[in-house]
Structure formats: C-alpha cells, structure tokens
Write an enzyme that holds these catalytic residues in place. Sequence first.
Site, PDB file in Angstrom:
ATOM      1  N   ASP A  68       0.813  -1.215   0.000  1.00 61.33           N
ATOM      2  CA  ASP A  68       0.000   0.000   0.000  1.00 61.33           C
ATOM      3  C   ASP A  68       0.846   1.264   0.000  1.00 61.33           C
ATOM      4  O   ASP A  68       2.066   1.222   0.176  1.00 61.33           O
ATOM      5  CB  ASP A  68      -0.974  -0.009   1.195  1.00 61.33           C
ATOM      6  N   ASN A 137      -7.675  -2.349  14.351  1.00 64.25           N
ATOM      7  CA  ASN A 137      -9.061  -2.642  13.964  1.00 64.25           C
ATOM      8  C   ASN A 137      -9.131  -3.870  13.047  1.00 64.25           C
ATOM      9  O   ASN A 137     -10.150  -4.111  12.412  1.00 64.25           O
ATOM     10  CB  ASN A 137      -9.703  -1.423  13.277  1.00 64.25           C
ATOM     11  N   HIS A 139      -7.324  -4.378  10.321  1.00 64.60           N
ATOM     12  CA  HIS A 139      -7.047  -4.172   8.886  1.00 64.60           C
ATOM     13  C   HIS A 139      -5.758  -4.875   8.458  1.00 64.60           C
ATOM     14  O   HIS A 139      -4.843  -5.080   9.260  1.00 64.60           O
ATOM     15  CB  HIS A 139      -7.064  -2.689   8.496  1.00 64.60           C
ATOM     16  N   GLU A 144      -9.720  -1.786   5.217  1.00 69.54           N
ATOM     17  CA  GLU A 144     -10.345  -1.399   6.476  1.00 69.54           C
ATOM     18  C   GLU A 144     -11.623  -2.207   6.704  1.00 69.54           C
ATOM     19  O   GLU A 144     -12.187  -2.763   5.765  1.00 69.54           O
ATOM     20  CB  GLU A 144     -10.703   0.098   6.423  1.00 69.54           C
TER      21      GLU A 144
HETATM   22  C1  F6R Z   1       1.473  -1.274   6.260  1.00 73.28           C
HETATM   23  C2  F6R Z   1       0.149  -1.823   6.354  1.00 73.28           C
HETATM   24  C3  F6R Z   1      -0.656  -1.788   7.602  1.00 73.28           C
HETATM   25  C4  F6R Z   1       0.135  -2.096   8.867  1.00 73.28           C
HETATM   26  C5  F6R Z   1      -0.747  -2.020  10.094  1.00 73.28           C
HETATM   27  C6  F6R Z   1       0.035  -2.252  11.365  1.00 73.28           C
HETATM   28  O1  F6R Z   1       2.000  -1.432   4.952  1.00 73.28           O
HETATM   29  O2  F6R Z   1      -0.295  -2.292   5.370  1.00 73.28           O
HETATM   30  O3  F6R Z   1      -1.713  -2.707   7.485  1.00 73.28           O
HETATM   31  O4  F6R Z   1       0.697  -3.382   8.746  1.00 73.28           O
HETATM   32  O5  F6R Z   1      -1.366  -0.768  10.149  1.00 73.28           O
HETATM   33  O6  F6R Z   1       0.925  -1.204  11.549  1.00 73.28           O
HETATM   34  P1  F6R Z   1       2.016  -1.227  12.695  1.00 73.28           P
HETATM   35  O7  F6R Z   1       2.963  -2.324  12.342  1.00 73.28           O
HETATM   36  O8  F6R Z   1       2.678   0.117  12.638  1.00 73.28           O
HETATM   37  O9  F6R Z   1       1.310  -1.488  13.982  1.00 73.28           O
END
Ligand code: F6R
Length: 251
Positions: A68, A137, A139, A144
């Site tokens: 992403d 959440n 995701h 989302e």
């Molecule tokens: C990042 C991504 C997100 C993160 C998620 C957890 O490329 O796709 O889904 O993996 O938000 O983020 P952290 O590791 O910062 O808790």
Amino acid sequence: MLRIYCTENYEAMSRKAAAVMAAQVIAKPDCVLGLATGSSPVGLYQNLAAGCAAGDLDFSHVTTVNLDEYAGLDGTHDQSYRYFMDHNLFDHINIDKSRTNVPDGKAPDPEAECRRYEALLASVGPADIQLLGMGRNGHIGFNEPADTFTVPTHVVTLTDSTIDANARFFASRDQVPKKALTMGVGAIMRARRVLMVVSGPDKAEAVKAAFAGPVDPHVPASILQLHPDVVLVGDKAALAGLVETGVEVCV
Ligand code: F6R
C-alpha cells in the site's frame, strides 16, 4: 493451515519472522516478496539487512511488491511508504530497485494507478511470501473494516482509528492523508504463504478476533483463516488473547 509462533518480545519476533523470509530467499533466489510497512516489520527488515551484510542473503534476483501507499505523498515524502521501504530495507540490501514495486501515491488518477498495480501484480505472479502487519481494527494492508471484502487493488478512505494510529508519524493529525491505495484481499490470498507479524498488547484483541472469531469483513484479517499457509509470529503480549482460546502454538 495456521502456524503460530509466540515469542518473548519484539526482538525475538523479528528474528523468527526474518528467518522465515530468509529461508524463502535462500530456497528461491528469484522469489517475489510481498512487503509491508509500519512498526511491526522494522526489526525483521534490520535482520534481513544484517543477513545480507554478512553475505548470507542475496536479494539481487528478488522482486518485491508492497501492499500500500498513501494517496497524495510521493516517494520523497518521509512518511510515504516508498521512502519507508528505501530507508528501512532497500538501501541496506543488494536489491535491484527497479524490481521493487510500491503503488504510486502521486499518480494523477489513483483509480488508474490501482488498475496498473493490479496488472503488475498479475504479471510478476503471486507472492511467494506476503508479509503483513495488522491494524488495531483488524485491517491488513489498508483493507479497512467494511461490509464486504474488496478483491483488487483499490483506493480506500482511512478510518478514524487508522488515522489516529498513524498520526504519531506526522507533525499533526491533520497531515495524515485521508486516502490510500491498497492491494485488495485478492493478491494477499493468492500469495503462496502469508507471514504476519504482530507485537504489543494493542493488537491482542484484533489478533483474537481475526483468528478465533468468524470470517467477517469487519475484521479484514479474518479472511486469512481461509488461506492454506499462514505463519503468525507474535510476541506474547499480542498473542495473549488468542492463546487463551487454547489454539496450538509452536515453540
Ligand atoms: C502497512 C500496512 C498496515 C500495517 C498495520 C500495522 O503497509 O499495510 O496494514 O501493517 O497498520 O501497523 P504497525 O505495524 O505500525 O502497527
């Protein structure tokens, strides 16, 4: 099949998960790695860089596809995911950057960019390993919680919870982009193996819901229950809720 590895802390999680990625690169030097950003994989990337510096890992034939990117940020912005990847991994390993792929957040037509990225994913083939973190959440990528799962790469409006979680990286909450481009669940589920890293008590509830609750697009990571090969590596704080349900945990 789900294999769960529970580690003492973030450092041990990072070493274990890096070993899974390293094994892939050694077994198939021209593999496709699906990569993620965020705080969860930083230690893993440091371990891969150390393996490369030691001469144990060769990335020269590896192709990467990232999950992403924020809409509106170009690769020189220090919060863009392209910048993150360069600084946390690509600049420290012997990868050919022309083989590293991140959606273009600055593309004038984000929908067209999603179509381009989906075609690129099809042309490089399924990831041999798709690395994932998980949002509080539930995701994955920026998929989302929603009423349905979205299959192809698409533009998403970030939820307040995700904007709050990511505000720590920006000067203020207002500066967090409101939209992002993300792989859908299609490319994630096509990956031959999924490697998820989770750390810290903030993730415990989402981890439990994703792997011990029903498959539900309101907990996007729950779709991984339908994937044939998932390796979940987490520290004990993140896995606490899931472990309580009595799932089998590897050493
Ligand atoms: C990042 C991504 C997100 C993160 C998620 C957890 O490329 O796709 O889904 O993996 O938000 O983020 P952290 O590791 O910062 O808790």
